[in-house]
Design a protein around this motif. Structure first.
Motif, PDB file in Angstrom:
ATOM      1  N   GLU A 226       0.835  -1.201   0.000  1.00  0.00           N
ATOM      2  CA  GLU A 226       0.000   0.000   0.000  1.00  0.00           C
ATOM      3  C   GLU A 226       0.870   1.252   0.000  1.00  0.00           C
ATOM      4  OE1 GLU A 226      -1.795   0.324   3.903  1.00  0.00           O
ATOM      5  OE2 GLU A 226      -0.602   2.149   3.879  1.00  0.00           O
ATOM      6  N   ALA A 227       1.949   1.218   0.752  1.00  0.00           N
ATOM      7  CA  ALA A 227       2.826   2.375   0.797  1.00  0.00           C
ATOM      8  C   ALA A 227       3.519   2.574  -0.540  1.00  0.00           C
ATOM      9  CB  ALA A 227       3.853   2.190   1.906  1.00  0.00           C
ATOM     10  N   LEU A 228       3.908   1.466  -1.162  1.00  0.00           N
ATOM     11  CA  LEU A 228       4.617   1.576  -2.437  1.00  0.00           C
ATOM     12  C   LEU A 228       3.709   2.090  -3.541  1.00  0.00           C
ATOM     13  CD1 LEU A 228       6.753  -1.644  -2.324  1.00  0.00           C
ATOM     14  CD2 LEU A 228       7.561   0.696  -2.226  1.00  0.00           C
ATOM     15  N   LEU A 229       2.400   1.941  -3.367  1.00  0.00           N
ATOM     16  CA  LEU A 229       1.463   2.464  -4.359  1.00  0.00           C
ATOM     17  C   LEU A 229       1.655   3.962  -4.550  1.00  0.00           C
ATOM     18  CD1 LEU A 229      -0.906   1.791  -6.192  1.00  0.00           C
ATOM     19  CD2 LEU A 229      -2.431   2.307  -4.298  1.00  0.00           C
ATOM     20  N   ALA A 230       2.006   4.648  -3.464  1.00  0.00           N
ATOM     21  CA  ALA A 230       2.203   6.100  -3.570  1.00  0.00           C
ATOM     22  C   ALA A 230       3.377   6.408  -4.489  1.00  0.00           C
ATOM     23  CB  ALA A 230       2.444   6.679  -2.180  1.00  0.00           C
ATOM     24  N   THR A 231       4.478   5.683  -4.328  1.00  0.00           N
ATOM     25  CA  THR A 231       5.631   5.886  -5.209  1.00  0.00           C
ATOM     26  C   THR A 231       5.273   5.558  -6.647  1.00  0.00           C
ATOM     27  OG1 THR A 231       7.095   5.267  -3.410  1.00  0.00           O
ATOM     28  CG2 THR A 231       8.029   5.258  -5.591  1.00  0.00           C
ATOM     29  N   ALA A 232       4.510   4.485  -6.821  1.00  0.00           N
ATOM     30  CA  ALA A 232       4.113   4.099  -8.167  1.00  0.00           C
ATOM     31  C   ALA A 232       3.315   5.227  -8.816  1.00  0.00           C
ATOM     32  CB  ALA A 232       3.282   2.817  -8.113  1.00  0.00           C
ATOM     33  N   MET A 233       2.424   5.816  -8.069  1.00  0.00           N
ATOM     34  CA  MET A 233       1.620   6.896  -8.648  1.00  0.00           C
ATOM     35  C   MET A 233       2.474   8.116  -8.942  1.00  0.00           C
ATOM     36  SD  MET A 233      -1.941   6.616  -6.606  1.00  0.00           S
ATOM     37  CE  MET A 233      -2.679   7.835  -7.662  1.00  0.00           C
ATOM     38  N   GLY A 234       3.431   8.389  -8.046  1.00  0.00           N
ATOM     39  CA  GLY A 234       4.327   9.517  -8.297  1.00  0.00           C
ATOM     40  C   GLY A 234       5.093   9.325  -9.596  1.00  0.00           C
ATOM     41  N   LEU A 235       5.612   8.119  -9.790  1.00  0.00           N
ATOM     42  CA  LEU A 235       6.356   7.853 -11.026  1.00  0.00           C
ATOM     43  C   LEU A 235       5.432   7.909 -12.227  1.00  0.00           C
ATOM     44  CD1 LEU A 235       8.611   4.930  -9.815  1.00  0.00           C
ATOM     45  CD2 LEU A 235       9.285   7.284 -10.256  1.00  0.00           C
ATOM     46  N   LEU A 236       4.210   7.408 -12.033  1.00  0.00           N
ATOM     47  CA  LEU A 236       3.237   7.404 -13.123  1.00  0.00           C
ATOM     48  C   LEU A 236       2.936   8.821 -13.584  1.00  0.00           C
ATOM     49  CD1 LEU A 236       1.952   4.788 -14.149  1.00  0.00           C
ATOM     50  CD2 LEU A 236      -0.156   5.498 -13.033  1.00  0.00           C
ATOM     51  N   ALA A 237       2.927   9.757 -12.653  1.00  0.00           N
ATOM     52  CA  ALA A 237       2.655  11.151 -13.032  1.00  0.00           C
ATOM     53  C   ALA A 237       3.910  11.805 -13.591  1.00  0.00           C
ATOM     54  CB  ALA A 237       2.156  11.926 -11.815  1.00  0.00           C
TER      55      ALA A 237
END
Lengths: 238, 372
Positions: free
Chosen positions: A179-190
């Motif tokens: 769940e925490a890594l999802l935030a990084t994934a979204m940051g990279l996605l943007a």
């Protein structure tokens, strides 16, 4: 109790991951999602705008070099809203007209005024082309850090939960970290599309402004020749 | 800008919606229920260490020989088995009965030989000559169909003679001798024709001297005969066989075994090894006798290896073999000689007798580097 709650999230879907996250992480994710939306909105907008601008430049150059009378061209263009080269042309012609209507005294002053008017218009046009590209750059550079911040916060909270659960079982640890890594994934996605699009769009802007500058220089040379032709006989008569 | 913002939002909503509903998390890894495999570290000694048991019996937790029949306890017995005496040799299956019968039959056939033996005492020449004759006779006779019947007669006579002929001989001197000789005479009559050898004349002299022998004997008619018969019985193979020790040489031991038979070797092997303290004790015994010439040049590099064979009482069996390596030749010679002397001087070594199998061959490595 914490253990039960963590272990229950064996079904790791995007929605469950988002809902399991803490307040800060949720905020970060929402912000990153908005950034992504904004990035793509800019990308779509700019791509279409640049396409339009390029087409208009082509059309105008075609018309301009077709041998049509500049007076006629000015008359048709000044009645409508213009962009790019057309607006530069209109600005220069307007300055030319105004100067001759009031009777220009020195060719040097007229030349300088026309160039100033064209520079201002060029600057305005390029500014409108470059608008919002700065936000792309900002998102591209800062989104990974924002995502990382969300991840750090999420892992911190999940570690606290693990410490409370008295268990180091991977099934307990995994959901919180995912769940925490999802935030990084979204940051990279943007960030990734933003950085790519920024580089591409700034290059396009440079090309378009270069074309407009070239046109402005050419047109100023044409006008300068015209000024000389119109003022020389008057000066000779005097 | 508004249009593009709407487009972007729509695309995001589409992708997110697809992700939320169709991208329902990765498939969980199928770990499966794997039972942990118990891993034991098996020392090699378990392979070399064979417990006494039964070779054909199924494997069991502990090897054990076949349970023995109950018998009076023999506390001193060492070898497991059903034997009445404690023997070291392993049990073997009983001898085949056929072999026993075969052994008895030749014994009976030999009977005629002992009979003539008393006769030759007075006149060895004729008797000896007569003895071989009946034996060879049957062999050639069967070749000829006609004399085969005649040949068959003398054989039973020869066999019967010892028992019957001797006794009647004293009673009726000539007549009886003639009576039996009649068939014998008949035999020679027929024999000469087929055979060129002077066999017939020889049987003839036999009856003649025989009556002469009996003549003196009749004075002790029955006793001598009985004595001779007694002597014959003493030589009887049956009785000899009876006198022989009937214990089977390979009979197994007498120690009792109560457990179920289980897989194992004939003897317990390799199950023992010298403990560290026992090795140290042996080392101390050798070191006591080991003296080194101090100050020897480059003696520290020499390694001497003495391998010796020990007898169960701890003394050295044979000559120990010495090999040295490293250092100079002179130092090698000196140190190997010293090592050999040390081993020989301390000769009877005190070692646990029950572990003789482990120290029957000893290799001693001498490292003089610490001695200088």
């Amino acid at each position: 109790m914490e253990q039960v709650g963590l272990a229950a999230t064996s079904d790791v879907t995007l929605w469950s991951l988002f809902m399991e996250a803490g307040f800060v992480v949720k905020l970060v994710m929402i912000g990153l999602l908005a950034a992504s939306v904004w990035t793509w909105a800019i990308i779509v907008d700019k791509t279409m705008a640049f396409g339009r601008a390029r087409r208009r430049l082509d059309n105008f150059e075609e018309v301009f070099w077709s041998g049509q009378s500049l007076e006629e061209l000015y008359r048709t263009l000044s009645e409508q809203k213009t962009t790019g080269m057309a607006s530069i042309f209109v600005a220069a012609m307007r300055e030319w007209k105004k100067s001759f209507e009031r009777g220009a005294r020195t060719p040097m002053g007229l030349q300088a005024r026309i160039e100033k008017a064209m520079d201002v218009t060029l600057a305005r046009e390029s500014e409108s082309l470059e608008a919002r590209l700065g936000s792309l750059a900002t998102i591209g550079s800062s989104a990974p850090f924002i995502g990382l911040f969300g991840t750090v916060i999420g892992i911190m909270t999940s570690f606290q939960a693990i410490a409370g659960s008295q268990s180091t079982n991977l099934a307990v640890v995994a959901p919180g970290i995912a769940e925490a890594l999802l935030a990084t994934a979204m940051g990279l996605l943007a960030a990734i599309p933003a950085v790519i699009a920024y580089n591409k769009l700034t290059g396009d802007v440079g090309k378009l402004t270069g074309r407009m500058e070239g046109f402005a220089d050419e047109f100023s040379a044409i006008l300068s020749r015209q000024i000389d032709e119109k003022l020389q006989p008057r000066a000779a008569a005097e | 800008m508004r249009n593009s913002l709407a487009t972007s939002t729509a695309i995001h909503a589409l992708i997110l919606g697809w992700g939320l509903f169709s991208l329902s998390g990765p498939q969980t890894l199928d770990a499966g229920v794997v039972e942990t495999l118990p891993v034991d570290i098996v020392p090699i000694s378990e392979m070399t260490q064979i417990q006494q048991g039964e070779r054909t019996a199924p494997l069991a937790e502990s090897a054990s020989p076949e349970p023995t029949e109950e018998r009076a306890p023999e506390p001193d017995a060492q070898n497991i088995g059903n034997n009445t005496v404690d023997l070291d040799t392993p049990p073997t299956p009983d001898a085949r009965p056929e072999a026993v019968e075969e052994a008895a039959a030749p014994a009976a056939a030999e009977e005629p030989q002992p009979v003539p033996t008393p006769e030759p005492e007075p006149e060895p020449e004729p008797v000896e000559a007569a003895e071989p004759e009946p034996a060879p006779e049957p062999e050639p006779e069967p070749v000829e169909p006609a004399p085969s019947e005649m040949a068959a007669l003398p054989e039973p006579q020869a066999i019967e003679e010892p028992a019957e002929a001797n006794e009647p001989l004293p009673e009726s001197e000539t007549p009886e001798a003639v009576a039996p000789s009649e068939p014998e005479n008949a035999v020679p009559e027929n024999v000469p024709t087929p055979m060129a050898r002077p066999e017939p004349p020889r049987p003839e002299p036999e009856p003649e001297p025989e009556p002469e022998r009996p003549e003196p004997e009749p004075q002790q008619p029955t006793q001598a005969a009985e004595a001779s018969s007694a002597k014959e019985s003493e030589f009887d193979a049956d009785e000899i066989a009876a006198l022989l020790n009937q214990e089977q040489a390979s009979g197994g031991g007498q120690r009792q075994s109560e457990d179920q038979a289980a897989l194992g070797g004939r003897t317990t092997t390799g199950g023992e090894s010298l403990s560290q303290s026992e090795i140290d004790a042996l080392r101390a015994q050798i070191q006591r006798c080991w003296s080194i010439i101090p100050g020897m040049a480059d003696g520290a590099d020499v390694r001497v290896r003495v391998s010796m064979r020990l007898s169960p009482d701890g003394s050295i069996d044979g000559q120990p073999s010495v090999s040295a390596s490293g250092g100079s030749q002179a130092a090698q010679n000196a140190l190997s000689g010293g090592a050999l002397r040390a081993v020989l001087r301390c000769a009877p070594y005190q070692l646990p007798a029950e572990k003789y199998a482990t120290w029957s061959d000893v290799v001693v490595n001498f490292d003089p580097s610490q001695m200088f």
